[in-house]
Design a protein around this motif. Structure first.
Motif, mmCIF file in Angstrom:
data_model
loop_
_atom_site.group_PDB
_atom_site.id
_atom_site.type_symbol
_atom_site.label_atom_id
_atom_site.label_comp_id
_atom_site.label_asym_id
_atom_site.label_seq_id
_atom_site.Cartn_x
_atom_site.Cartn_y
_atom_site.Cartn_z
ATOM 1 N N HIS A 1 64.326 57.516 77.312
ATOM 2 C CA HIS A 1 64.426 58.698 78.165
ATOM 3 C C HIS A 1 64.177 59.937 77.310
ATOM 4 O O HIS A 1 64.135 59.866 76.078
ATOM 5 N N GLN B 1 56.553 53.161 79.423
ATOM 6 C CA GLN B 1 57.658 54.092 79.639
ATOM 7 C C GLN B 1 57.654 54.663 81.055
ATOM 8 O O GLN B 1 58.423 55.582 81.336
ATOM 9 N N VAL C 1 60.080 65.513 84.245
ATOM 10 C CA VAL C 1 61.144 65.724 83.258
ATOM 11 C C VAL C 1 60.879 66.992 82.448
ATOM 12 O O VAL C 1 61.772 67.503 81.770
ATOM 13 N N GLN D 1 58.201 61.103 84.483
ATOM 14 C CA GLN D 1 58.690 59.751 84.216
ATOM 15 C C GLN D 1 59.425 59.239 85.448
ATOM 16 O O GLN D 1 60.179 59.978 86.088
ATOM 17 N N HIS D 2 59.201 57.970 85.768
ATOM 18 C CA HIS D 2 59.812 57.348 86.952
ATOM 19 C C HIS D 2 59.510 58.158 88.218
ATOM 20 O O HIS D 2 60.339 58.269 89.123
#
Length: 430
Positions: free
Chosen positions: A39, A399, A75, A70-71
């Motif tokens: 993360h 990632q 971020v 991310q995801h």
């Protein structure tokens, strides 16, 4: 100008071989890779902001915007400086940037959709669609006893294929870097003169010698433009019509295209610093003037609002918001190395993907850590590309992450991109 281009490309390739600095997490793991499930540390990401603020404050760039996602969620998302030092308008997600060679990755995805649909095949010869390519010759340099060089035209060992166009092994080159006689022939042919479309441009390229035999060498050039002409032929549409139907409109990429001529959109067009406006691609970059040629290798524009949707589709492996653009099989084919040690493809001084990277069908693909000590940051399977304008894309599916940099700075881009990548990966923690 050509000598400066050669030096610029030389530094680009050498830059890809440089160390990006120590990465504490990677060192701790004894590998260049970061373990899956990492993360981002927001305090460490602040260094990205510090870097870009300094770039603007010291007058190196007019501005830039960076998104790390991310995801499926941002971020880090910041804009710096202005889109134009004359108007001083701030950069937003709707600011329009010239993508330069990032155009190639959009073209390549649509080509993969046509392969997926059975419209074209990787082993199809180019001459099946553009007959004049059946007669092309390879230019081999011969050196006389007095040191003078001449170009001998020799027949093809095998035909150029769609695969060659997509992995840049066709022998088709650019005339704005290097000093080979074939590249000189490109310059002397004045291939960008006048008004022309992709059909005419393909005929101009077919009249020139190839730099090498098909499949023998990774060679950056106009392969993607020839691919695009084939895409037009099999679809019965112009390149933009095809791309809008297959990718841009379904993805919601409303500001992505080839020209910016409308008054409202012109106000949103990012401009480089006045002393950094030479994109060094052998021609004037005339986004503001509508032309017949839709350059599939370097002519598109986009915004962060648009391009982030494209990038997320790649992170997802070909899907986005419930729609499938590339099947898992097609995506795997595109994201695999097609220029590795068993492919027969050689790599010379101008191998743009750089040490540690193979070549997929449109992207550089991370295949090993390379020889830099310590190795550069990143993960196996990383997809990446960038353009002469400074725009940069990295997709790290391990990632579940991508980052995009949009800027207009041909002279500073290599240094900025290397630094950004280092700072991004230094910000990741397990």
């Amino acid at each position: 100008m050509i000598s400066h281009i050669g030096i610029g490309l030389r530094s680009l390739v050498c830059g890809a071989l440089m160390s990006f600095g120590a990465i504490s997490l990677a060192q701790a793991e004894g590998t260049y890779e970061i373990p899956a499930g990492a993360h981002f540390n927001q305090d460490k990401l602040a260094k990205v902001s510090e870097f870009f603020r300094n770039e603007v404050a010291t007058g190196k760039i007019a501005g830039a915007t960076v998104l790390i996602q991310q995801h499926g969620k941002p971020v880090y998302h910041e804009a710096f400086g202005v889109q134009d030092v004359v108007s001083k308008a701030p950069i937003t997600d709707k600011t329009i940037f010239r993508l330069s060679s990032l155009t190639k990755v959009i073209t390549s995805v649509v080509a993969m959709q046509l392969i997926q649909d059975g419209k074209i095949k990787l082993d199809d010869p180019v001459s099946k669609y553009i007959p004049s390519f059946a007669n092309v010759k390879v230019g081999e340099e011969k050196k006389a006893e007095d040191g003078t060089k001449t170009l001998e035209l020799v027949p093809l060992v095998r035909p150029i294929t769609i695969l060659d166009l997509m992995r840049h092994t066709s022998g088709i080159t650019y005339g704005f870097y290097g000093d080979s006689l074939v590249r000189k022939a490109y310059r002397d042919a004045n291939i960008y003169a006048g008004e022309f479309d992709l059909a005419e441009f393909a005929e101009r390229i077919a009249k020139l010698p190839l730099h090498n035999q098909p499949g023998a060498l990774w060679q950056y050039g106009h392969s993607t433009d020839i691919l695009a002409r084939i895409m037009e032929i099999v679809s019965g549409k112009s390149l933009l019509e095809l791309e809008k139907a297959k990718l841009l409109d379904p993805l919601g990429m409303t500001d992505t295209g080839f020209f910016v001529t409308e008054p409202e959109r012109l106000k949103r067009l990012a401009q480089p610093l006045p002393n950094d406006s030479n994109f060094r691609v052998g021609r004037e970059y005339r986004t503001e003037v509508r032309q017949k040629w839709e350059s599939a290798s370097g002519g598109m524009v986009s915004t962060m609002a648009d391009f982030s949707r494209y990038a997320q589709m790649l992170v997802n492996g070909g899907t986005f918001e419930g729609k499938t653009y590339l099947s898992p099989k097609t995506f795997e084919l595109m994201a695999s190395d097609h220029a590795g040690k068993d492919s027969g493809v050689e790599r010379d001084y101008f191998y743009f993907p750089g040490d540690g990277f193979g070549m997929g069908l449109g992207f550089g693909v991370r295949t090993d850590p390379g020889h830099a000590k310590p190795p550069p940051p990143g993960d196996l399977g990383e997809l990446k590309w960038d353009g002469a304008s400074g725009c940069y894309l990295v997709v790290d599916r391990k990632q579940d992450m991508f980052f995009v940099l949009l800027e207009q700075t041909p002279s500073e881009r290599q240094r900025v991109q290397r630094t950004l990548k280092q700072l991004v990966y230094e910000s990741m923690e397990k």
